[in-house]
Design an enzyme around this catalytic site. Sequence first.
Site, PDB file in Angstrom:
ATOM      1  N   LYS A  88      33.418 -84.611  70.246  1.00 33.81           N
ATOM      2  CA  LYS A  88      32.701 -84.060  71.418  1.00 33.81           C
ATOM      3  C   LYS A  88      31.426 -83.349  70.983  1.00 33.81           C
ATOM      4  CE  LYS A  88      36.110 -81.414  72.681  1.00 33.81           C
ATOM      5  NZ  LYS A  88      37.157 -81.775  71.712  1.00 33.81           N
ATOM      6  N   ARG A  93      38.832 -77.421  80.453  1.00 35.63           N
ATOM      7  CA  ARG A  93      39.943 -77.748  79.563  1.00 35.63           C
ATOM      8  C   ARG A  93      41.284 -77.364  80.200  1.00 35.63           C
ATOM      9  NH1 ARG A  93      37.159 -77.309  74.244  1.00 35.63           N
ATOM     10  NH2 ARG A  93      38.632 -77.653  72.564  1.00 35.63           N
ATOM     11  N   ARG A 116      36.848 -81.527  57.869  1.00 34.08           N
ATOM     12  CA  ARG A 116      35.886 -80.473  58.244  1.00 34.08           C
ATOM     13  C   ARG A 116      36.302 -79.130  57.647  1.00 34.08           C
ATOM     14  NH1 ARG A 116      34.509 -79.452  64.479  1.00 34.08           N
ATOM     15  NH2 ARG A 116      36.654 -78.690  64.517  1.00 34.08           N
ATOM     16  N   ARG A 144      36.326 -73.812  58.953  1.00 29.34           N
ATOM     17  CA  ARG A 144      36.590 -73.204  60.266  1.00 29.34           C
ATOM     18  C   ARG A 144      38.033 -72.715  60.322  1.00 29.34           C
ATOM     19  NH1 ARG A 144      34.691 -76.440  65.615  1.00 29.34           N
ATOM     20  NH2 ARG A 144      36.798 -76.028  66.334  1.00 29.34           N
ATOM     21  N   ARG A 152      46.666 -77.072  68.628  1.00 25.88           N
ATOM     22  CA  ARG A 152      45.521 -77.513  69.455  1.00 25.88           C
ATOM     23  C   ARG A 152      45.829 -78.871  70.093  1.00 25.88           C
ATOM     24  NH1 ARG A 152      41.032 -77.046  65.050  1.00 25.88           N
ATOM     25  NH2 ARG A 152      39.682 -78.070  66.547  1.00 25.88           N
TER      26      ARG A 152
HETATM   27  P1  B4P Z   1      34.335 -82.657  67.153  1.00 26.09           P
HETATM   28  O1  B4P Z   1      35.396 -83.301  67.974  1.00 26.09           O
HETATM   29  O2  B4P Z   1      32.912 -82.906  67.519  1.00 26.09           O
HETATM   30  O3  B4P Z   1      34.758 -81.132  67.118  1.00 26.09           O
HETATM   31  P2  B4P Z   1      34.549 -80.025  68.228  1.00 26.09           P
HETATM   32  O4  B4P Z   1      33.510 -80.391  69.221  1.00 26.09           O
HETATM   33  O5  B4P Z   1      34.329 -78.803  67.432  1.00 26.09           O
HETATM   34  O6  B4P Z   1      35.865 -79.996  69.081  1.00 26.09           O
HETATM   35  P3  B4P Z   1      37.120 -79.093  69.042  1.00 26.09           P
HETATM   36  O7  B4P Z   1      37.957 -79.482  70.214  1.00 26.09           O
HETATM   37  O8  B4P Z   1      37.754 -79.228  67.699  1.00 26.09           O
HETATM   38  O9  B4P Z   1      36.622 -77.588  69.148  1.00 26.09           O
HETATM   39  P4  B4P Z   1      35.899 -76.681  70.268  1.00 26.09           P
HETATM   40  O10 B4P Z   1      34.770 -76.023  69.598  1.00 26.09           O
HETATM   41  O11 B4P Z   1      35.570 -77.466  71.507  1.00 26.09           O
HETATM   42  O12 B4P Z   1      34.383 -83.087  65.606  1.00 26.09           O
HETATM   43  C1  B4P Z   1      35.404 -82.786  64.724  1.00 26.09           C
HETATM   44  C2  B4P Z   1      35.076 -83.292  63.312  1.00 26.09           C
HETATM   45  O13 B4P Z   1      35.085 -84.723  63.297  1.00 26.09           O
HETATM   46  C3  B4P Z   1      33.709 -82.874  62.767  1.00 26.09           C
HETATM   47  O14 B4P Z   1      33.851 -82.465  61.434  1.00 26.09           O
HETATM   48  C4  B4P Z   1      32.878 -84.131  62.848  1.00 26.09           C
HETATM   49  O15 B4P Z   1      31.898 -84.199  61.830  1.00 26.09           O
HETATM   50  C5  B4P Z   1      33.899 -85.230  62.677  1.00 26.09           C
HETATM   51  N1  B4P Z   1      33.535 -86.447  63.362  1.00 26.09           N
HETATM   52  C6  B4P Z   1      33.078 -86.528  64.640  1.00 26.09           C
HETATM   53  N2  B4P Z   1      32.842 -87.806  64.965  1.00 26.09           N
HETATM   54  C7  B4P Z   1      33.189 -88.561  63.867  1.00 26.09           C
HETATM   55  C8  B4P Z   1      33.181 -89.974  63.579  1.00 26.09           C
HETATM   56  N3  B4P Z   1      32.783 -90.882  64.487  1.00 26.09           N
HETATM   57  N4  B4P Z   1      33.623 -90.373  62.360  1.00 26.09           N
HETATM   58  C9  B4P Z   1      34.024 -89.481  61.443  1.00 26.09           C
HETATM   59  N5  B4P Z   1      34.040 -88.125  61.659  1.00 26.09           N
HETATM   60  C10 B4P Z   1      33.627 -87.688  62.846  1.00 26.09           C
HETATM   61  O16 B4P Z   1      37.017 -75.613  70.658  1.00 26.09           O
HETATM   62  C11 B4P Z   1      37.540 -74.700  69.712  1.00 26.09           C
HETATM   63  C12 B4P Z   1      38.440 -73.661  70.405  1.00 26.09           C
HETATM   64  O17 B4P Z   1      37.657 -72.887  71.345  1.00 26.09           O
HETATM   65  C13 B4P Z   1      39.605 -74.191  71.242  1.00 26.09           C
HETATM   66  O18 B4P Z   1      40.743 -74.495  70.440  1.00 26.09           O
HETATM   67  C14 B4P Z   1      39.851 -72.996  72.215  1.00 26.09           C
HETATM   68  O19 B4P Z   1      40.577 -71.973  71.590  1.00 26.09           O
HETATM   69  C15 B4P Z   1      38.441 -72.502  72.492  1.00 26.09           C
HETATM   70  N6  B4P Z   1      37.863 -73.125  73.701  1.00 26.09           N
HETATM   71  C16 B4P Z   1      36.792 -73.954  73.741  1.00 26.09           C
HETATM   72  N7  B4P Z   1      36.537 -74.351  74.995  1.00 26.09           N
HETATM   73  C17 B4P Z   1      37.482 -73.766  75.791  1.00 26.09           C
HETATM   74  C18 B4P Z   1      37.761 -73.799  77.181  1.00 26.09           C
HETATM   75  N8  B4P Z   1      37.027 -74.527  78.042  1.00 26.09           N
HETATM   76  N9  B4P Z   1      38.805 -73.071  77.648  1.00 26.09           N
HETATM   77  C19 B4P Z   1      39.545 -72.338  76.822  1.00 26.09           C
HETATM   78  N10 B4P Z   1      39.351 -72.253  75.486  1.00 26.09           N
HETATM   79  C20 B4P Z   1      38.321 -72.959  74.971  1.00 26.09           C
END
Ligand code: B4P
Length: 190
Positions: free
Chosen positions: A13, A88, A127, A133, A144
């Site tokens: 994402k 979410r 990652r 992280r 998660r």
């Molecule tokens: P991403 O999937 O891009 O990670 P993210 O955006 O950080 O999503 P995530 O759900 O983990 O965390 P968020 O910050 O939203 O990528 C993950 C990894 O994969 C990276 O290292 C990337 O380089 C790699 N990658 C991506 N695409 C790839 C590909 N095609 N091939 C190989 N590798 C690839 O949320 C974190 C926390 O914040 C949640 O757990 C919650 O506690 C809180 N939170 C956030 N939003 C919330 C909400 N709306 N409500 C309540 N809590 C919330």
Amino acid sequence: MRLLIMGPPGVGKGTQAKGIAEHYGVPAISTGDMFRAMKGADTPLAKQVQEIMNSGALVPDEITDAIVKDRLSQPDAAGGWLLDGYPRALGQVYALDAVLASGEDAIDAVISLTADEEVLVARLLKRAEIEGRADDNAETIKNRMKVYHESTDPLLAIYRDRGLLVEVDGVGGIEEVAGRITAALDAKLA
Ligand code: B4P
């Protein structure tokens, strides 16, 4: 252009949001990034958010909805946005509906990125080695994923019923997935 990008942890994402937002000339707004930006602040709210994120649980709706509402009211969001990681939880869907109903805005499309859990876990553990992280450890990742299946995955049906969902395979190279998203959005919005 008003877009949501949804999907399980590690699906890409945040990775894809920046490119899509740039393509459409709108800000990418990530609730995860906004919460991480609180890190280190010496306030009860920042400490509460940090603890919740480290456990893999969701930050309570009233906190999340308030920061999103505030962010969407800022001038750079007036012409559109891409929301990454919000909504979410069911309450967040209705909170966003309420924010949009108060203006003339509507969601144009909801991107749903998909990948098998083993791919997701491998990406997050990789990652962890690179970025360190706090929530990218095996135990928190497991929680998660559970939280995603219980609270977030059911929301996709709501946007499918509204005719907004664009499903995209998130497995493959970053550029390859980006190409699929752009093509799917072009087809949807044509
Ligand atoms: P991403 O999937 O891009 O990670 P993210 O955006 O950080 O999503 P995530 O759900 O983990 O965390 P968020 O910050 O939203 O990528 C993950 C990894 O994969 C990276 O290292 C990337 O380089 C790699 N990658 C991506 N695409 C790839 C590909 N095609 N091939 C190989 N590798 C690839 O949320 C974190 C926390 O914040 C949640 O757990 C919650 O506690 C809180 N939170 C956030 N939003 C919330 C909400 N709306 N409500 C309540 N809590 C919330």
